[in-house]
Write a protein that holds these residues in place. Structure first.
Motif, PDB file in Angstrom:
ATOM      1  N   LEU A 239     -10.805   1.879   7.059  1.00 16.90           N
ATOM      2  CA  LEU A 239     -10.216   1.024   6.633  1.00 16.90           C
ATOM      3  C   LEU A 239      -8.732   1.210   6.933  1.00 16.90           C
ATOM      4  CD1 LEU A 239     -10.956   0.787   2.609  1.00 16.90           C
ATOM      5  CD2 LEU A 239     -11.694  -0.840   4.192  1.00 16.90           C
ATOM      6  N   ILE A 240      -8.016   2.042   7.144  1.00 11.42           N
ATOM      7  CA  ILE A 240      -6.650   2.110   8.675  1.00 11.42           C
ATOM      8  C   ILE A 240      -6.772   1.109   9.709  1.00 11.42           C
ATOM      9  CG2 ILE A 240      -4.706   3.151   8.767  1.00 11.42           C
ATOM     10  CD1 ILE A 240      -4.796   4.970   6.739  1.00 11.42           C
ATOM     11  N   GLU A 241      -8.343   1.660   9.673  1.00 11.07           N
ATOM     12  CA  GLU A 241      -7.914   1.504  11.556  1.00 11.07           C
ATOM     13  C   GLU A 241      -8.396   0.636  12.032  1.00 11.07           C
ATOM     14  OE1 GLU A 241     -10.933   4.448  12.495  1.00 11.07           O
ATOM     15  OE2 GLU A 241      -9.752   6.079  12.921  1.00 11.07           O
ATOM     16  N   GLU A 242      -8.544  -0.427  11.001  1.00  7.02           N
ATOM     17  CA  GLU A 242      -9.111  -1.657  10.612  1.00  7.02           C
ATOM     18  C   GLU A 242      -8.516  -3.329  10.288  1.00  7.02           C
ATOM     19  OE1 GLU A 242     -12.263  -4.877   7.174  1.00  7.02           O
ATOM     20  OE2 GLU A 242     -13.581  -2.415   8.061  1.00  7.02           O
ATOM     21  N   GLY A 243      -7.265  -2.449   9.647  1.00 10.02           N
ATOM     22  CA  GLY A 243      -6.263  -3.197   8.685  1.00 10.02           C
ATOM     23  C   GLY A 243      -5.122  -2.558  10.185  1.00 10.02           C
TER      24      GLY A 243
ATOM     25  N   LEU B  65      -6.308  -2.834   4.223  1.00  9.63           N
ATOM     26  CA  LEU B  65      -5.287  -1.806   4.019  1.00  9.63           C
ATOM     27  C   LEU B  65      -4.910  -1.712   2.518  1.00  9.63           C
ATOM     28  CD1 LEU B  65      -2.461  -3.342   6.847  1.00  9.63           C
ATOM     29  CD2 LEU B  65      -3.949  -0.691   6.562  1.00  9.63           C
ATOM     30  N   GLU B  66      -5.097  -2.960   1.507  1.00  8.60           N
ATOM     31  CA  GLU B  66      -5.168  -3.101   0.814  1.00  8.60           C
ATOM     32  C   GLU B  66      -5.686  -1.765  -0.075  1.00  8.60           C
ATOM     33  OE1 GLU B  66      -3.228  -7.169  -1.134  1.00  8.60           O
ATOM     34  OE2 GLU B  66      -4.982  -7.111  -1.244  1.00  8.60           O
ATOM     35  N   GLY B  67      -7.851  -1.714   0.464  1.00  9.38           N
ATOM     36  CA  GLY B  67      -8.311  -1.023   0.110  1.00  9.38           C
ATOM     37  C   GLY B  67      -8.013   0.320   0.425  1.00  9.38           C
ATOM     38  N   ALA B  68      -7.367   0.814   1.979  1.00 14.43           N
ATOM     39  CA  ALA B  68      -6.854   1.913   2.019  1.00 14.43           C
ATOM     40  C   ALA B  68      -6.030   2.145   0.873  1.00 14.43           C
ATOM     41  CB  ALA B  68      -6.838   1.994   3.550  1.00 14.43           C
TER      42      ALA B  68
ATOM     43  N   GLN C 191      -1.040  12.603   3.281  1.00 13.89           N
ATOM     44  CA  GLN C 191      -0.321  11.639   3.196  1.00 13.89           C
ATOM     45  C   GLN C 191       0.727  10.917   4.282  1.00 13.89           C
ATOM     46  OE1 GLN C 191       3.941  13.161   2.027  1.00 13.89           O
ATOM     47  NE2 GLN C 191       2.912  12.881  -0.159  1.00 13.89           N
ATOM     48  N   GLU C 192       0.301  11.840   5.222  1.00 11.63           N
ATOM     49  CA  GLU C 192       1.248  10.623   6.747  1.00 11.63           C
ATOM     50  C   GLU C 192       0.212   9.351   6.667  1.00 11.63           C
ATOM     51  OE1 GLU C 192       3.696  11.151   8.914  1.00 11.63           O
ATOM     52  OE2 GLU C 192       4.616  12.775   6.988  1.00 11.63           O
ATOM     53  N   ARG C 193      -1.452   9.469   7.150  1.00 11.69           N
ATOM     54  CA  ARG C 193      -1.922   8.078   6.716  1.00 11.69           C
ATOM     55  C   ARG C 193      -1.659   7.139   5.868  1.00 11.69           C
ATOM     56  NH1 ARG C 193      -5.591  12.419   8.270  1.00 11.69           N
ATOM     57  NH2 ARG C 193      -5.752  12.829  10.331  1.00 11.69           N
ATOM     58  N   TYR C 194      -1.690   7.898   4.261  1.00 12.01           N
ATOM     59  CA  TYR C 194      -1.378   6.775   3.637  1.00 12.01           C
ATOM     60  C   TYR C 194       0.157   6.291   3.650  1.00 12.01           C
ATOM     61  CZ  TYR C 194       0.145   5.380  -1.773  1.00 12.01           C
ATOM     62  OH  TYR C 194       1.159   4.484  -2.008  1.00 12.01           O
ATOM     63  N   ILE C 195       1.224   7.291   4.125  1.00 14.25           N
ATOM     64  CA  ILE C 195       2.371   6.481   4.730  1.00 14.25           C
ATOM     65  C   ILE C 195       2.301   5.008   5.823  1.00 14.25           C
ATOM     66  CG2 ILE C 195       5.183   6.509   6.068  1.00 14.25           C
ATOM     67  CD1 ILE C 195       5.149   9.429   4.187  1.00 14.25           C
ATOM     68  N   THR C 196       1.498   5.261   6.732  1.00 16.08           N
ATOM     69  CA  THR C 196       1.061   4.703   7.914  1.00 16.08           C
ATOM     70  C   THR C 196       0.737   3.568   7.121  1.00 16.08           C
ATOM     71  OG1 THR C 196       0.920   6.440   9.147  1.00 16.08           O
ATOM     72  CG2 THR C 196      -0.284   4.301  10.226  1.00 16.08           C
ATOM     73  N   ALA C 197      -0.499   3.277   6.830  1.00 14.92           N
ATOM     74  CA  ALA C 197      -1.293   2.251   5.248  1.00 14.92           C
ATOM     75  C   ALA C 197       0.012   1.455   4.972  1.00 14.92           C
ATOM     76  CB  ALA C 197      -1.891   3.844   4.677  1.00 14.92           C
ATOM     77  N   LEU C 198       0.728   1.406   4.207  1.00 16.25           N
ATOM     78  CA  LEU C 198       1.030   1.133   3.236  1.00 16.25           C
ATOM     79  C   LEU C 198       2.523   0.004   3.952  1.00 16.25           C
ATOM     80  CD1 LEU C 198       2.181   4.522   0.729  1.00 16.25           C
ATOM     81  CD2 LEU C 198       1.739   1.782   0.261  1.00 16.25           C
ATOM     82  N   THR C 199       2.683   0.778   5.564  1.00 13.71           N
ATOM     83  CA  THR C 199       3.981   0.497   6.026  1.00 13.71           C
ATOM     84  C   THR C 199       3.529  -0.751   7.045  1.00 13.71           C
ATOM     85  OG1 THR C 199       3.659   2.391   8.425  1.00 13.71           O
ATOM     86  CG2 THR C 199       5.389   2.203   6.787  1.00 13.71           C
TER      87      THR C 199
ATOM     88  N   MET D 217       7.627  -4.130  -1.626  1.00 13.43           N
ATOM     89  CA  MET D 217       7.052  -2.722  -2.375  1.00 13.43           C
ATOM     90  C   MET D 217       6.415  -1.655  -2.089  1.00 13.43           C
ATOM     91  SD  MET D 217       7.384  -1.823  -6.253  1.00 13.43           S
ATOM     92  CE  MET D 217       7.703  -3.318  -6.479  1.00 13.43           C
ATOM     93  N   ALA D 218       5.801  -1.831  -1.149  1.00 16.38           N
ATOM     94  CA  ALA D 218       5.072  -1.205   0.019  1.00 16.38           C
ATOM     95  C   ALA D 218       5.479  -0.240   0.623  1.00 16.38           C
ATOM     96  CB  ALA D 218       3.589  -1.370   0.993  1.00 16.38           C
ATOM     97  N   CYS D 219       6.771  -0.670   1.068  1.00 15.37           N
ATOM     98  CA  CYS D 219       7.556  -0.077   2.615  1.00 15.37           C
ATOM     99  C   CYS D 219       8.397   0.965   1.471  1.00 15.37           C
ATOM    100  CB  CYS D 219       8.407  -0.503   2.909  1.00 15.37           C
ATOM    101  SG  CYS D 219       9.224  -0.228   4.354  1.00 15.37           S
ATOM    102  N   ARG D 220       8.719   0.624   0.246  1.00 14.89           N
ATOM    103  CA  ARG D 220       9.937   1.349  -0.459  1.00 14.89           C
ATOM    104  C   ARG D 220       8.919   2.853  -1.528  1.00 14.89           C
ATOM    105  NH1 ARG D 220      14.085   1.752  -3.172  1.00 14.89           N
ATOM    106  NH2 ARG D 220      14.472  -0.014  -2.796  1.00 14.89           N
ATOM    107  N   THR D 221       7.737   2.504  -1.480  1.00  7.39           N
ATOM    108  CA  THR D 221       6.742   3.567  -2.130  1.00  7.39           C
ATOM    109  C   THR D 221       6.944   4.400  -0.500  1.00  7.39           C
ATOM    110  OG1 THR D 221       5.138   2.359  -2.843  1.00  7.39           O
ATOM    111  CG2 THR D 221       4.326   4.108  -2.441  1.00  7.39           C
ATOM    112  N   ALA D 222       6.559   4.250   0.454  1.00  5.79           N
ATOM    113  CA  ALA D 222       5.790   4.541   1.955  1.00  5.79           C
ATOM    114  C   ALA D 222       7.525   5.259   1.981  1.00  5.79           C
ATOM    115  CB  ALA D 222       6.351   4.171   2.858  1.00  5.79           C
ATOM    116  N   PHE D 223       8.947   4.522   1.410  1.00  3.61           N
ATOM    117  CA  PHE D 223       9.746   5.566   1.618  1.00  3.61           C
ATOM    118  C   PHE D 223      10.682   6.252   0.776  1.00  3.61           C
ATOM    119  CE2 PHE D 223      14.524   4.779   0.897  1.00  3.61           C
ATOM    120  CZ  PHE D 223      15.283   5.551   1.737  1.00  3.61           C
TER     121      PHE D 223
END
Length: 857
Positions: free
Chosen positions: A115-119, A135-138, A164-172, A189-195
């Protein structure tokens, strides 16, 4: 087919059913599977597996154990397997083994990467909607850290960091997609979660600063900068880059935004239509017209229509088009008027571009009153055309469908909705009055019944009747036939109008509240959203179900969707704060509650939630200040006094707490409602006076037999009074009955029961059973509310002070919410008199003086 979850709590499902713990035989069978799944498809040599699973054992014995675990693992995954060589999943290659990805299985990490690659691909191609969906699905799949129950295993460390790194990428990337769509709230909200996960990553730091400043929130942008600089020095021992410093300088010096987000014209609000009728009674009709126009426009999927709650807040507003546009993050709005004289109707409508304030389209309709629904359909089609929104043939058909041909039935339905929303739009666990709620639901039922008598085929009225009856059954001691009637009304609503979502949502509510069937409820709410995607209540109900299932990442996305539709809804914003709190994102939760207060400084519920959140970050002075502000804003509101009394107990100011509680009861009416008495009774328990709370919770259990927490509180009172058997009996009832506050997950409820049961058993001398309760609590993911504090409590009651204080420190590390009541959470005297208890208090900013036992004596 196998389904495997590795992100968060480890789960293996066979044909949708969890494989029972007993199937693994030994724990290392499950560990072997986890090791192979760190890199599915990769061959692990025998030597590597032996080193990871049986280091230090005799080589021959270790090899024999490995073969035994492989055999047991194959049997657990494929019970009918006759020969190991035929396994579909655990395959051998040379002298090693691997998990075969080509078999029929679903693994969350594999889907997460896909899903990240597709997004990312869609984002590069400019296909924003598709990118957002992927990306929401990821993000929803990331339910927690990789194999969170195995935090100290060497073989998980590198993998955990990578996921966790992949999760941060998905969020940004998701934040970027939201920003492209002009959705400021969700981008932040999404960016703050990554931050929050990586405050020392400068690219995320800069991205979040830009989003805040693009929204004109300079103070928030600077606050992010300060946190990021601190993290860079602490974690990496480096100074911020020249790019970050340049961005800070721009924020400091420039009042305007760093960059404008794309303003989406198709994101639209309908301002309350002005009533120009000579009869003031027609004001109600004008509001109904506004609601129906919103409902009609929401049938066009290409339009993003703001919900009625937010739109009606601008009734008689003096704000400019630009101000409204910024507050709602919209690109266009509709304004107009209604004049009704007898059977004649005149409606004027104009569509305005928020950026330029130019009129995109305007029209006046002079028709007979009976043509009101046709007018709304015409307006929706004209607006869609003016905004170049895609309008499918199916949507045209839906626009031309009239909800009812009977205007009297429609008017009665609108009145029923008004009374229903008194309950659905109010947070249950702070100031909701059960008696007022029951009265409102009864009035709603009367109006919905009358609407159905006027038009027996009116699907929306049947759905409203189902919702009101289901909620009345839950909140009041009415017969079970109410629930059966709610289910039938919901079923009829779907049969009458299968293309709209309301009937499916009503069926979901009955499944959720009535049967505790979370799976069916989730499916039905999703069906409702598919058919009526712009109804915020459907998203909020789905979020509550997901929250109870411990799927808080998905729940947060649904609540964010609800707020995107209804951006001024204080209830949605507070539910976001609740989810952020439960996920450990307390700074974000404070910001969410603060947003409500900025729009509505006099909102008592938001002020009290803000005070609670201040306490959860151990800002005791701030918590007290907010309680006093709530009291000053509304001196006659009793719930402010109850929360303030709790804060005072925590601060060791017991005499003040008692006076504040007494004043709260004085303000609660004569006689006080049961809801107010429950608030007071909880404070009595925290003050160590269970005898004053017992009668109240006995009445609560009698009047609301489906309210789980009446039994939980009863068990607490009886335990504190030494009535051990009665306490255990009420804990069993707590487990058997329906659920309590929606925000508590099944894990949290289970742990809440276990720690009281463990303490009771310890006091009864049943040490083995008490320790069994401790072990059961340990099986839940670390950080589950009450877990560490509950384990500490049971150890203390077993007389094991060292273990108790060890777990008390764990509770502090986990920022356990129940530390708010640390002085009065049932700790025995030998624990509170130990010098280590004073150290614990000081470590969370509380004064060590103020011994509750001395006060009570």
């Amino acid at each position: 087919m196998l389904g495997i979850r590795l992100l968060g709590r480890f789960e293996v499902l066979r044909e949708g059913t969890p494989i029972p713990d007993g199937a693994w035989g030994r724990r290392k069978t499950e560990t072997l599977l986890k090791v192979l799944l760190t890199e599915p498809g990769r061959v692990f040599s025998q030597d590597r597996l032996l080193d990871l699973l049986f280091a230090g054992e005799d080589p021959e014995r270790a090899r024999s154990n490995l073969f035994g675990r492989i055999s047991q693992l194959r049997r657990a995954l494929e019970p009918g397997l006759k020969r190991g060589v035929n396994s579909s999943y655990i395959r051998r290659e040379g002298q090693g083994y691997f998990f075969d990805l080509s078999s029929a299985c679903w693994i969350d990490t594999v889907e997460f990467v896909r899903l990240i690659e597709e997004g990312e691909k869609h984002l590069r191609e400019g296909r924003n909607a598709e990118s957002t969906e992927a990306l929401e699905g990821a993000v929803a799949l990331y339910r927690g850290t990789f194999l969170e129950a195995d935090p100290y295993e060497e073989w998980t460390l590198e993998a955990r960091e990578g996921w966790q790194e992949r999760y941060i990428t998905a969020l940004t990337k998701l934040a970027e997609a939201y920003a492209n769509a002009g959705d400021r709230h969700r981008a932040v909200m999404a960016c703050r979660t990554a931050f929050d996960l990586r405050p020392s990553r400068e690219s995320v730091l800069q991205q979040l600063m830009r989003y805040h400043h693009a929204a004109g929130e300079r103070s928030e942008a600077l606050r992010v900068y300060e946190r990021g600089v601190e993290a860079l020095k602490r974690d990496l021992d480096v100074e911020p880059s020249s790019e970050t410093e340049a961005l800070r300088k721009t924020v400091m010096e420039k009042a305007g935004p760093v960059e404008e987000m794309v303003r989406d014209r198709k994101r639209i609000a309908v301002l309350p239509l002005v009533n120009l009728s000579p009869d003031p009674e027609d004001e109600y009709f004008a509001d109904g017209m506004t609601e129906e126009l919103i409902y009609s426009l929401s049938k066009v999927r290409d339009l993003k229509v703001i919900a009625q709650t937010s739109s009606l807040s601008y009734k008689a507003t003096k704000k400019t088009v630009g101000q409204i546009g910024r507050e709602l993050s919209i690109g266009s709005l509709i304004e107009g008027s209604v004049r009704k004289a007898g059977e004649q109707l005149r409606i004027t409508i104009q569509l305005v571009d928020v950026g330029s304030e130019e009129h995109l389209w305007a029209e006046a309709y002079d028709r007979e009153f009976r043509d009101v629904f046709a007018i709304q359909s015409e307006i929706a089609k004209e607006v869609a055309g003016a905004l170049r929104a895609a309008l499918l043939d199916e949507e045209v058909e839906r626009l031309e469908e009239e909800p009812t041909a009977n205007l009297e039935a429609y008017t009665l339905y609108l009145k029923g909705r008004h009374f229903l929303e008194i309950v659905t739009e109010h947070p249950r666990d702070l100031t909701f009055d059960d008696e007022l709620g029951a009265e409102s639901l009864e009035r709603a039922i009367e109006y919905f019944r009358a609407a159905l008598e006027a038009d027996p085929g009116f699907a929306l009225a049947s759905s409203g009747l189902a919702d009101a009856k289901c909620l009345l059954w839950f909140y009041s001691d009415v017969p079970d036939v109410f629930l059966a009637e709610a289910g039938e009304a919901a079923r009829q609503a779907v049969l009458m109008a299968p293309r709209i979502g309301e009937g499916y949502a009503s069926q979901g509510l009955v499944a959720w509240i009535g049967s505790k069937d979370h799976g069916s409820a989730e499916r039905l709410f999703r069906q409702a959203i598919e058919r009526s995607p712009r109804n915020p209540m459907h998203h909020r109900w789905l979020a509550r179900v997901l929250s109870q299932l411990d799927r808080r990442g998905e729940a947060l996305l649904e609540i964010l969707r609800a707020r995107e539709i209804d951006p001024l809804s204080s209830t949605a914003s507070l539910e976001i704060a609740d989810l952020q709190t439960d996920a450990g994102q307390r700074e974000d939760a404070l910001l969410s509650a603060q947003e409500v207060l900025e729009l509505a400084p006099g909102d008592t519920v938001a002020r009290l939630r803000f005070a609670q959140l201040k306490a959860l970050v151990w800002d005791w002075e701030g918590a007290e200040t907010e309680c006093l502000k709530a009291i000053e804003n509304d001196p006659l509101e009793p719930t402010s006094r109850f929360l303030y009394a709790d804060i005072l107990v925590t601060l060791g100011r017991f005499a003040e707490a008692e006076k504040t509680l007494e004043r709260g009861l004085e303000l609660s009416g004569e006689p006080p409602s049961l809801a107010m008495l429950e608030n007071a009774a909880a404070v009595y328990c925290h003050m160590g006076k269970p005898q004053l709370a017992l009668d109240i919770f006995e009445r609560s259990a009698a009047e609301k037999p489906r309210w789980r927490f009446a039994y939980w509180w009863l068990a607490c009172c009886q335990w504190m009074l030494g009535n051990h058997e009665a306490a255990l009996g009420n804990l069993r009832k707590c487990e058997e009955t329906s659920f309590g506050p929606y925000r508590l997950s099944r894990n949290e409820i289970a742990v809440g029961v276990l720690f009281i049961r463990g303490a009771v058993l310890a006091d009864m001398g049943e040490s083995a059973k008490a320790r069994a309760a401790i072990e059961e609590m340990k099986r839940y993911p670390r950080g589950t509310a009450r877990q560490a504090l509950g384990i500490a409590l049971v150890h203390f009651h077993l007389g094991e002070l060292d273990e108790g204080f060890m777990w008390m420190h764990r509770a502090i590390e986990d920022r356990c919410p129940n530390l708010l009541f640390i002085r009065c959470c049932g700790l025995p005297r030998e624990a509170t008199e130990d010098p280590r208890f004073s150290e614990i208090l000081r470590s969370i900013g509380l004064p060590a003086e103020g011994d509750l036992s001395d006060y009570l004596s």
